[in-house]
Write an enzyme that holds these catalytic residues in place. Structure first.
Site, PDB file in Angstrom:
ATOM      1  N   GLY A  23      31.087  13.745  40.783  1.00 52.56           N
ATOM      2  CA  GLY A  23      30.065  14.777  41.026  1.00 52.56           C
ATOM      3  C   GLY A  23      30.690  16.036  41.600  1.00 52.56           C
ATOM      4  O   GLY A  23      30.051  16.769  42.341  1.00 52.56           O
ATOM      5  N   GLY A  29      30.127  17.677  46.351  1.00 52.18           N
ATOM      6  CA  GLY A  29      31.300  17.353  45.544  1.00 52.18           C
ATOM      7  C   GLY A  29      32.067  18.618  45.176  1.00 52.18           C
ATOM      8  O   GLY A  29      33.300  18.652  45.228  1.00 52.18           O
ATOM      9  N   LEU A  76      28.255   7.678  35.491  1.00 49.03           N
ATOM     10  CA  LEU A  76      28.166   6.497  36.363  1.00 49.03           C
ATOM     11  C   LEU A  76      27.013   5.579  35.967  1.00 49.03           C
ATOM     12  O   LEU A  76      26.901   4.469  36.471  1.00 49.03           O
ATOM     13  CB  LEU A  76      28.035   6.937  37.827  1.00 49.03           C
ATOM     14  CG  LEU A  76      29.318   7.535  38.405  1.00 49.03           C
ATOM     15  CD1 LEU A  76      29.014   8.453  39.578  1.00 49.03           C
ATOM     16  CD2 LEU A  76      30.299   6.442  38.814  1.00 49.03           C
ATOM     17  N   TYR A 173       8.147  -0.418  41.981  1.00 44.49           N
ATOM     18  CA  TYR A 173       9.203   0.556  42.293  1.00 44.49           C
ATOM     19  C   TYR A 173       8.777   1.562  43.358  1.00 44.49           C
ATOM     20  O   TYR A 173       7.736   2.199  43.259  1.00 44.49           O
ATOM     21  CB  TYR A 173       9.583   1.316  41.013  1.00 44.49           C
ATOM     22  CG  TYR A 173      10.719   2.294  41.176  1.00 44.49           C
ATOM     23  CD1 TYR A 173      11.979   1.877  41.595  1.00 44.49           C
ATOM     24  CD2 TYR A 173      10.546   3.652  40.891  1.00 44.49           C
ATOM     25  CE1 TYR A 173      13.025   2.781  41.721  1.00 44.49           C
ATOM     26  CE2 TYR A 173      11.596   4.563  41.014  1.00 44.49           C
ATOM     27  CZ  TYR A 173      12.837   4.109  41.431  1.00 44.49           C
ATOM     28  OH  TYR A 173      13.879   5.006  41.561  1.00 44.49           O
TER      29      TYR A 173
HETATM   30  N1  LIG Z   1      22.478  16.988  50.238  1.00 41.52           N
HETATM   31  C1  LIG Z   1      22.139  16.193  51.224  1.00 41.52           C
HETATM   32  O1  LIG Z   1      21.434  16.609  52.161  1.00 41.52           O
HETATM   33  C2  LIG Z   1      22.570  14.754  51.220  1.00 41.52           C
HETATM   34  C3  LIG Z   1      22.125  13.940  52.265  1.00 41.52           C
HETATM   35  C4  LIG Z   1      22.558  12.625  52.305  1.00 41.52           C
HETATM   36  C5  LIG Z   1      23.410  12.137  51.355  1.00 41.52           C
HETATM   37  N2  LIG Z   1      23.817  12.930  50.333  1.00 41.52           N
HETATM   38  C6  LIG Z   1      24.722  12.347  49.319  1.00 41.52           C
HETATM   39  O2  LIG Z   1      25.689  13.286  48.936  1.00 41.52           O
HETATM   40  C7  LIG Z   1      26.161  13.008  47.623  1.00 41.52           C
HETATM   41  C8  LIG Z   1      26.278  14.288  46.835  1.00 41.52           C
HETATM   42  O3  LIG Z   1      24.995  14.834  46.618  1.00 41.52           O
HETATM   43  P1  LIG Z   1      24.671  16.399  46.675  1.00 41.52           P
HETATM   44  O4  LIG Z   1      23.780  16.602  47.828  1.00 41.52           O
HETATM   45  O5  LIG Z   1      25.906  17.175  46.557  1.00 41.52           O
HETATM   46  O6  LIG Z   1      23.754  16.533  45.359  1.00 41.52           O
HETATM   47  P2  LIG Z   1      23.968  17.304  43.976  1.00 41.52           P
HETATM   48  O7  LIG Z   1      24.231  18.742  44.213  1.00 41.52           O
HETATM   49  O8  LIG Z   1      22.779  16.921  43.152  1.00 41.52           O
HETATM   50  O9  LIG Z   1      25.262  16.617  43.387  1.00 41.52           O
HETATM   51  C9  LIG Z   1      25.239  15.319  42.870  1.00 41.52           C
HETATM   52  C10 LIG Z   1      26.350  15.150  41.860  1.00 41.52           C
HETATM   53  O10 LIG Z   1      26.283  13.825  41.313  1.00 41.52           O
HETATM   54  C11 LIG Z   1      26.380  13.956  39.886  1.00 41.52           C
HETATM   55  N3  LIG Z   1      25.801  12.809  39.195  1.00 41.52           N
HETATM   56  C12 LIG Z   1      24.521  12.366  39.247  1.00 41.52           C
HETATM   57  N4  LIG Z   1      24.367  11.324  38.411  1.00 41.52           N
HETATM   58  C13 LIG Z   1      25.568  11.106  37.821  1.00 41.52           C
HETATM   59  C14 LIG Z   1      26.037  10.201  36.847  1.00 41.52           C
HETATM   60  N5  LIG Z   1      25.255   9.302  36.278  1.00 41.52           N
HETATM   61  N6  LIG Z   1      27.335  10.249  36.510  1.00 41.52           N
HETATM   62  C15 LIG Z   1      28.164  11.170  37.046  1.00 41.52           C
HETATM   63  N7  LIG Z   1      27.774  12.074  37.958  1.00 41.52           N
HETATM   64  C16 LIG Z   1      26.480  12.045  38.322  1.00 41.52           C
HETATM   65  C17 LIG Z   1      25.635  15.256  39.595  1.00 41.52           C
HETATM   66  O11 LIG Z   1      25.900  15.696  38.291  1.00 41.52           O
HETATM   67  P3  LIG Z   1      24.981  16.830  37.569  1.00 41.52           P
HETATM   68  O12 LIG Z   1      25.330  18.126  38.232  1.00 41.52           O
HETATM   69  O13 LIG Z   1      25.395  16.736  36.166  1.00 41.52           O
HETATM   70  O14 LIG Z   1      23.562  16.440  37.812  1.00 41.52           O
HETATM   71  C18 LIG Z   1      26.212  16.127  40.672  1.00 41.52           C
HETATM   72  O15 LIG Z   1      27.489  16.577  40.301  1.00 41.52           O
HETATM   73  C19 LIG Z   1      25.184  11.962  47.052  1.00 41.52           C
HETATM   74  O16 LIG Z   1      25.807  10.708  47.070  1.00 41.52           O
HETATM   75  C20 LIG Z   1      24.028  11.989  48.014  1.00 41.52           C
HETATM   76  O17 LIG Z   1      23.359  10.751  48.100  1.00 41.52           O
HETATM   77  C21 LIG Z   1      23.426  14.243  50.247  1.00 41.52           C
END
Ligand SMILES: NC(=O)c1ccc[n+]([C@@H]2O[C@H](COP(=O)([O-])OP(=O)(O)OC[C@H]3O[C@@H](n4cnc5c(N)ncnc54)[C@H](OP(=O)(O)O)[C@@H]3O)[C@@H](O)[C@H]2O)c1
Length: 308
Positions: A23, A29, A76, A173
């Site tokens: 990601g 990421g 993934l 769900y």
């Molecule tokens: N932001 C927060 O406040 C927060 C809080 C707690 C935990 N987290 C954790 O932080 C991590 C990163 O999230 P983020 O906040 O940076 O969100 P984000 O901006 O939505 O980034 C998520 C990334 O995961 C990728 N992804 C989703 N499904 C995928 C798949 N099937 N295969 C490959 N890549 C996939 C997305 O790709 P696309 O761009 O193509 O969709 C994107 O690059 C996650 O694990 C999340 O649970 C975030």
């Protein structure tokens, strides 16, 4: 270690190191890939849209012209794709210093992965479980390598359930519960991975991190919520930036003082923001019986057997 303020300026020189960030094209990421590349690491952006990955790469290269970045496809939600990605990485690189299991989806509507798993457990936990197993050979070949798995404060909200192959059933769900369980699974996995490294005397560390709350694309499935729509501009202004949210996973990935099995999160109010420090996770996340059971289940479901 707890008292110092840790920022991106603390990242050491990473010349010669290779890092995979799942990601890596968006949110935390992207910021992680950028920070690692800025400090000399060769970064592989592992993403489901190569097009979005290439855009991210271009933006990083404009800021860090000397950066070395490769974009490789991974979905993934598809175990075959995960295996193909790992095969590609192993065909190009002889080492892997840092694996950041970062990609994720949150509170998505009910859907199944290509292999029939509920999509949040499938993406957030099972996909990364399979990926780490496929890359183990490279991690073992690289002294002091690290695996950082990104969890969330949401992990505290539920326990794990081993019914229905770890996954929520469609008829009952609950998308919040499914997300929380997948994030608890991230922690149970990260801690068990460290125990397995220890028991097999493998020179690799497994760590976990959570960002608190930060402004990324993760909230895409909340967009239809009226409250979110109404207060969106305010929420965006209040939430810490993705760069701030990425600091716990960056610290876990590069701070020379870390110990395997540690969990990093923000030090501020309710762990929502602040300098990254070692924190405690929920009682459920330290249950070794659940961790071992989850591991066995994950091997069975993904068909990926770790070769220690
Ligand atoms: N932001 C927060 O406040 C927060 C809080 C707690 C935990 N987290 C954790 O932080 C991590 C990163 O999230 P983020 O906040 O940076 O969100 P984000 O901006 O939505 O980034 C998520 C990334 O995961 C990728 N992804 C989703 N499904 C995928 C798949 N099937 N295969 C490959 N890549 C996939 C997305 O790709 P696309 O761009 O193509 O969709 C994107 O690059 C996650 O694990 C999340 O649970 C975030």
């Amino acid at each position: 270690m707890q008292k110092t303020i840790w920022t991106a300026k603390n990242i050491p020189n990473l010349n010669g190191k290779v890092a995979v960030v799942t990601g890596g094209n968006s949110g935390l990421g992207f910021e992680t890939a950028k920070a690692l590349a800025s400090n000399g690491a060769e970064v592989i952006i592992a993403c489901r849209s190569v097009e979005r990955g290439e855009v991210a790469k271009e933006i990083i290269l404009q800021l860090v012209p000397s950066g070395t970045i490769k974009v490789l496809h991974i979905d993934l939600m598809n175990l075959e794709s995960v295996q193909r990605f790992a095969r590609e990485v192993k065909s190009i690189y002889a080492r892997l210093d840092i694996l950041i299991n970062n990609a994720g989806i949150m509170i998505s509507p009910y859907a199944l992965t290509a292999d029939g798993f509920e999509s949040q457990m499938g993406t957030n936990h099972l996909g990364h479980f399979a990926l780490t197993g496929h890359l183990l050979e490279l991690l073992k070949a690289t002294p002091n390598s690290r695996v950082v798995t990104v969890s969330s404060l949401a992990h505290k909200q539920w326990n794990i359930s081993f019914g229905n192959n770890l996954c929520e059933r469609e008829e009952s769900y609950n998308r919040f519960r499914a997300y929380a369980r997948s994030k608890l699974a991230n922690l149970l996995f990260a801690y068990q991975l460290q125990r397995n490294f220890d028991s097999h005397s493998i020179n690799c560390l497994s760590l976990a991190a959570h960002p608190g709350a930060s402004h990324t694309n993760l909230g895409r499935y909340m967009e239809s919520n009226v409250f979110i729509k109404l207060f969106r501009p305010l929420i965006e202004r209040i939430l810490p930036s993705a760069a701030a949210g990425a600091l716990p996973q960056l610290r876990a990935a590069v701070d020379p003082m870390v110990k395997g099995g540690q969990f990093f999160g923000p030090s501020g109010f309710m762990q929502l923001s602040g300098s990254p420090v070692v924190i405690k996770s929920s009682k459920n996340s330290y249950r070794t019986d659940d961790a071992v059971r989850l591991w066995d289940f994950s091997e069975e479901l993904t068909g990926v057997k770790y070769e220690w």
